[in-house]
Write a protein that holds these residues in place. Structure first.
Motif, short mmCIF file in Angstrom:
data_model
loop_
_atom_site.label_atom_id
_atom_site.label_comp_id
_atom_site.label_asym_id
_atom_site.label_seq_id
_atom_site.Cartn_x
_atom_site.Cartn_y
_atom_site.Cartn_z
N ILE A 43 0.84 -1.21 0.00
CA ILE A 43 0.00 0.00 0.00
C ILE A 43 0.87 1.25 0.00
N SER A 44 1.98 1.22 0.68
CA SER A 44 2.89 2.36 0.63
C SER A 44 3.36 2.61 -0.80
N ALA A 45 3.68 1.54 -1.53
CA ALA A 45 4.08 1.69 -2.93
C ALA A 45 2.96 2.24 -3.78
N VAL A 46 1.71 1.78 -3.55
CA VAL A 46 0.56 2.28 -4.31
C VAL A 46 0.33 3.76 -4.04
N LEU A 47 0.39 4.16 -2.79
CA LEU A 47 0.19 5.57 -2.44
C LEU A 47 1.25 6.44 -3.09
N TRP A 48 2.48 5.99 -3.10
CA TRP A 48 3.57 6.77 -3.69
C TRP A 48 3.43 6.84 -5.21
N THR A 49 3.13 5.70 -5.84
CA THR A 49 3.09 5.65 -7.29
C THR A 49 1.89 6.40 -7.85
N VAL A 50 0.72 6.13 -7.31
CA VAL A 50 -0.50 6.75 -7.83
C VAL A 50 -0.64 8.19 -7.34
N LEU A 228 -5.77 -0.86 5.45
CA LEU A 228 -4.69 -0.53 4.52
C LEU A 228 -5.16 -0.58 3.07
N LEU A 229 -5.97 -1.57 2.74
CA LEU A 229 -6.48 -1.67 1.37
C LEU A 229 -7.38 -0.49 1.02
N LEU A 230 -8.16 -0.03 1.98
CA LEU A 230 -9.01 1.14 1.72
C LEU A 230 -8.18 2.41 1.53
N LEU A 231 -7.06 2.50 2.21
CA LEU A 231 -6.17 3.65 1.97
C LEU A 231 -5.66 3.64 0.53
N GLY A 232 -5.33 2.45 0.04
CA GLY A 232 -4.92 2.36 -1.36
C GLY A 232 -6.04 2.67 -2.32
N LEU A 233 -7.27 2.27 -1.96
CA LEU A 233 -8.41 2.58 -2.83
C LEU A 233 -8.70 4.07 -2.85
N ALA A 234 -8.48 4.74 -1.74
CA ALA A 234 -8.78 6.18 -1.66
C ALA A 234 -7.94 6.98 -2.64
N VAL A 235 -6.67 6.65 -2.78
CA VAL A 235 -5.83 7.42 -3.70
C VAL A 235 -6.28 7.21 -5.14
N LEU A 236 -6.86 6.05 -5.45
CA LEU A 236 -7.38 5.82 -6.79
C LEU A 236 -8.67 6.59 -7.04
N LEU A 237 -9.40 6.91 -5.97
CA LEU A 237 -10.66 7.65 -6.11
C LEU A 237 -10.47 9.16 -6.11
N ASP A 238 -9.26 9.62 -5.81
CA ASP A 238 -9.04 11.06 -5.70
C ASP A 238 -8.95 11.68 -7.08
N PRO A 239 -9.89 12.60 -7.44
CA PRO A 239 -9.81 13.25 -8.75
C PRO A 239 -8.77 14.35 -8.80
N GLY A 240 -8.14 14.67 -7.66
CA GLY A 240 -7.14 15.74 -7.63
C GLY A 240 -7.76 17.09 -7.86
N ARG A 241 -7.10 17.89 -8.69
CA ARG A 241 -7.59 19.24 -8.98
C ARG A 241 -8.32 19.29 -10.31
#
Length: 413
Positions: A43-50, A228-241
């Motif tokens: 999950i740390s790798a997913v958060l950093w990469t995405v 932890l898995l939901l933290l990784g899912l959250a970064v995929l759901l973030d539309p950013g700016r």
């Protein structure tokens, strides 16, 4: 569906299988702990990469460092192999506490400084969230057996720091959901649920180690992996700016999240204390004081919200009064439409132009109010063709509306 979510599925399936095997077979406890460590690294790798590709890459990259600290705690436990349960808890939490502090800072950075509230509610709501979280997390970490009273001062210090850091992280997640933009609300909700699961898992795991209850440790692994898995899912759901997708037509029912979360936090704290109390265990003075403070803060938050609502209603009434006085004294015809394009109000100037036909426009379920105005003007215009005594000024106004359908028929013909 974002194909990167398959990454999470590829991590989730073997992790939950390992946790299930550890829960069913006590000899496989190490396998369950290893699965939690591997999920934290993934999950740390997913958060950093995405996260670096989103509009708030700095916050997500900071958040990516948080899961690494519990991993360090697990590595230290395996290397030092402490014998006493309290020593195991201390070794796990010593590196984990800074990780929760980093997570809290990252969550607030995701919200953005400009969206954090100002004024009296900016002090009351975080205080309520923090107090309710402290009560709940302290009960989770300390367990149901009054383990706090039997600990050494150093152990109490480490666990107390763990409770505070975890509660601050929960407070940051709640504030994020309160102030985040509507387009990012799903992301914030998933982050909050993930934080709740992660916090509950860490707390139950600590309580399971202190009480040497294998069942609690098994449940804690599932909660930590799910969080932890939901933290990784959250970064995929973030539309950013990015600009959000255009909203669907038609009215939508919305819920004011900022009004519900303070009461929900208080309810969770009271429920947690009630479960402990009614199962025959004792609540110490610190827990009772936290509950009383949470109730007082909730009352203060509700009072401040009521004052703000009254202030907004007063401003709205003043604006409506100014608008009505301006329209009544004006010479221009003004109509107000609802969401279904029905005329809900017509100014007196329209009556001077259309006469009695203006009253027939209000509330009529027609698709196009402009056609209503044109049709009403045509009716009055046709009636005035036989009325030679009408004033020139009024007739000019009616003709300006009534002639449009004739021009339209000429164009169509």
């Amino acid at each position: 569906m974002d194909p990167r979510r398959w990454w999470l599925l590829a991590v989730a399936v073997p992790a939950f299988l390992a946790c299930t095997a550890a829960a069913a077979t006590p000899a496989l406890q190490k396998l369950g702990d290893l699965s939690v460590v591997l999920v934290g690294l993934a999950i740390s790798a997913v958060l950093w990469t995405v996260g670096r590709r989103s509009g708030r890459s700095a916050a997500w990259r900071l958040f990516a460092a948080a899961p690494l600290f519990p991993v360090l705690g697990a590595v230290l436990e395996a290397a030092l192999a402490p014998g006493e349960p309290a020593d195991v808890v201390v070794v796990r939490w010593l590196p984990t506490v800074p990780g929760y502090a980093i997570a809290a800072v990252a969550l607030l950075a995701l919200a953005g400084r400009s969206r954090l509230r100002t004024g009296r509610r900016a002090a009351v709501e975080p205080a309520l969230f923090l107090t309710a979280s402290l009560v709940t997390v302290r009960l989770l970490v300390g367990g149901l057996g009054d383990e706090w009273s039997g600990m050494a001062p150093g152990e109490r210090l480490v666990l107390g720091a763990a409770v505070v850091a975890t509660s601050v992280t929960m407070t940051a997640a709640l504030l994020l959901l309160c102030v985040v933009e509507p387009a990012r609300r799903w992301m914030a909700a998933v982050l909050l649920v993930g934080t709740v699961l992660l916090t509950s898992g860490r707390g139950l795991g600590t309580s399971g180690v202190l009480t040497e209850t294998v069942a609690l440790s098994a449940v804690a692994r599932f909660l930590v992996v799910g969080g932890l898995l939901l933290l990784g899912l959250a970064v995929l759901l973030d539309p950013g700016r990015q600009d959000p997708a255009p909203a669907a037509r038609g009215p939508r029912r919305t819920v004011e999240v900022g009004q519900l979360l303070p009461m929900a936090a208080l309810l969770v704290a009271v429920t947690s204390a009630g479960i402990v109390r009614f199962t025959g265990h004792h609540l110490d003075m610190v827990t009772w004081a936290g509950l009383v403070l949470a109730v007082l803060l909730a009352a203060a938050q509700r009072w401040i919200s009521a004052c703000q609502e009254q202030h907004l209603w007063a401003r709205l009434r003043r604006s409506e009064a100014y608008f009505r006085s301006l329209v009544h004294s004006g010479v221009d015809a003004v109509v107000i439409l609802d969401d279904a394009l029905r005329v809900t109000w017509a100014s007196p100037a329209l009556e001077r132009v259309l006469g009695p036909a203006a009253a027939q426009l209000v509330g009529r379920p027609r698709d196009d109010p402009v056609d209503q105005l044109l049709a009403a003007g045509q009716v009055v215009d046709d009636a005035d063709d036989h009325d030679h005594g009408a004033g020139d000024e009024n007739r000019d106004g009616i003709l300006g509306i009534g002639e449009a359908p004739r021009e339209s028929r000429q164009l169509r013909g």
